[in-house]
Design an enzyme around this catalytic site. Sequence first.
Site, PDB file in Angstrom:
ATOM      1  NE  ARG A 123      -3.770   0.749   2.002  1.00 46.47           N
ATOM      2  CZ  ARG A 123      -4.993   0.904   2.534  1.00 46.47           C
ATOM      3  NH1 ARG A 123      -5.159   1.659   3.593  1.00 46.47           N
ATOM      4  NH2 ARG A 123      -6.039   0.318   2.006  1.00 46.47           N
ATOM      5  CG  HIS A 150      -8.450   0.258  -2.679  1.00 45.85           C
ATOM      6  ND1 HIS A 150      -7.668  -0.834  -2.353  1.00 45.85           N
ATOM      7  CD2 HIS A 150      -9.050   0.645  -1.510  1.00 45.85           C
ATOM      8  CE1 HIS A 150      -7.794  -1.090  -1.068  1.00 45.85           C
ATOM      9  NE2 HIS A 150      -8.621  -0.221  -0.530  1.00 45.85           N
ATOM     10  CD  GLN A 153     -13.082  -1.693  -0.264  1.00 48.75           C
ATOM     11  OE1 GLN A 153     -12.278  -1.643   0.652  1.00 48.75           O
ATOM     12  NE2 GLN A 153     -14.318  -2.164  -0.087  1.00 48.75           N
ATOM     13  CG  ASP A 245     -13.384   6.810  -0.905  1.00 45.76           C
ATOM     14  OD1 ASP A 245     -13.321   6.674   0.332  1.00 45.76           O
ATOM     15  OD2 ASP A 245     -12.377   6.738  -1.641  1.00 45.76           O
ATOM     16  CB  CYS A 285     -13.942   1.625   0.264  1.00 43.61           C
ATOM     17  SG  CYS A 285     -13.411   3.344   0.321  1.00 43.61           S
ATOM     18  NE  ARG A 313     -10.143  -5.032   0.786  1.00 42.43           N
ATOM     19  CZ  ARG A 313      -9.384  -4.015   1.182  1.00 42.43           C
ATOM     20  NH1 ARG A 313      -9.939  -2.931   1.674  1.00 42.43           N
ATOM     21  NH2 ARG A 313      -8.058  -4.048   1.044  1.00 42.43           N
TER      22      ARG A 313
HETATM   23  N1  NVA Z   1      -9.780   7.029  -1.270  1.00 45.93           N
HETATM   24  C1  NVA Z   1      -9.403   6.576   0.039  1.00 45.93           C
HETATM   25  C2  NVA Z   1      -9.647   5.098   0.165  1.00 45.93           C
HETATM   26  C3  NVA Z   1      -9.299   4.521   1.524  1.00 45.93           C
HETATM   27  C4  NVA Z   1      -9.533   3.051   1.595  1.00 45.93           C
HETATM   28  C5  NVA Z   1      -7.947   6.901   0.294  1.00 45.93           C
HETATM   29  O1  NVA Z   1      -7.131   6.683  -0.603  1.00 45.93           O
HETATM   30  O2  NVA Z   1      -7.622   7.380   1.384  1.00 45.93           O
HETATM   31  N1   CP Z   2     -11.079   0.185   2.675  1.00 45.72           N
HETATM   32  C1   CP Z   2      -9.814   0.100   3.067  1.00 45.72           C
HETATM   33  O1   CP Z   2      -8.899  -0.175   2.268  1.00 45.72           O
HETATM   34  O2   CP Z   2      -9.623   0.302   4.388  1.00 45.72           O
HETATM   35  P1   CP Z   2      -8.241   0.464   5.171  1.00 45.72           P
HETATM   36  O3   CP Z   2      -7.658   1.806   4.751  1.00 45.72           O
HETATM   37  O4   CP Z   2      -8.602   0.429   6.626  1.00 45.72           O
HETATM   38  O5   CP Z   2      -7.315  -0.640   4.782  1.00 45.72           O
END
Ligand code: NVA
Ligand code: CP
Length: 326
Positions: A123, A150, A153, A245, A285, A313
């Site tokens: 990540r 992502h 997800q 989101d 998400c 997930r």
């Molecule tokens: N768009 C959000 C998704 C988190 C799972 C981010 O990148 O922070």
């Molecule tokens: N939805 C998601 O990826 O959550 P986290 O940021 O908690 O991993």
Amino acid sequence: MSAEVVKLVADQDQQIKEGLKGRDFLTLADFTEEELSYLLDLAARLKAIQHSGATFQPLKGKTLGMIFEKSSTRTRVSFEVGIYQLGGQGMFLSSRDLQLGRGEPISDTAQVLSRYLDGIMIRTFSHKDVEQLAAHSSVPVINGLTDEYHPCQVMADLQTIQEQKGQLKGLKLAFVGDGNNMAHSLLLGAATFGVDIYMASPEGYQPDPKVVELAKKRAEKYGSRVVITDDPKEAAQNADVIYTDVWASMGQEDEQEERAKTFAPFQVNAELVQLAKPDYVFMHCLPAHRGEEVTADVIDGDHSVVFDQSENRLHAQKAIMASIMV
Ligand code: NVA
Ligand code: CP
């Protein structure tokens, strides 16, 4: 089904299974509808196995390294529990502790980690970094979120929609909010499965035209619509799924205040969801900010399936790991 058709389907599944071995999972654009369908079917089977109390351990003795350059609750826990349930073990690798955080090249990190691990989940911010990691790794690399995509997800989300609606093809999904990583992966996922996707975002925050183009090509092939609009009502009208989101993603904390003003008309609230079908589902998400992108009555209401998405997930990622890490 006749015996001949059963054999044909089994042969096709076998071919898809072979074709997935050793692959990276970086974006849904790298996979065909047949491959993603296979993974969704497997995810549903793995969920049933897990709920029945049985075990399925094809990854005995294997280790998944999990590099995190951003925070996580769901991704971290679901990958670590998932690899454990498949018979292997997960290893949390914070970029604060890795030499990567002190400037060791990604290419060296990839080659070193490949000597120890059987798979790497990452990540991070730049999608290019993940592509570089994958290019230099001899083990499969899984994208656990970048600024651009992502995909894990969205596999869980597709599994959730399939469970709720019994189908994907022909549904209408409205995404209301920022044209971000989630928006991009949802565009690709929806287009691949014949789901009409309407994306409502303010001017200047719409999804990357490159990704929209990719999704439109897929939509043409698989028979669905991709509509980019700045009108949340057009998106929500008659929708089967309403998805939102956060307005400021990880790494955009400085823009939070400005974004809150720009996105205010894009809030998913009681007024907006009443335009959707009576049996619509609300998706997010997570993590969510109640009172910003969604009101509490909607996310905590009867139509919300956000915790099914979180659970899935685990199952969707187990399907991915069990297919590519063998
Ligand atoms: N768009 C959000 C998704 C988190 C799972 C981010 O990148 O922070
Ligand atoms: N939805 C998601 O990826 O959550 P986290 O940021 O908690 O991993």
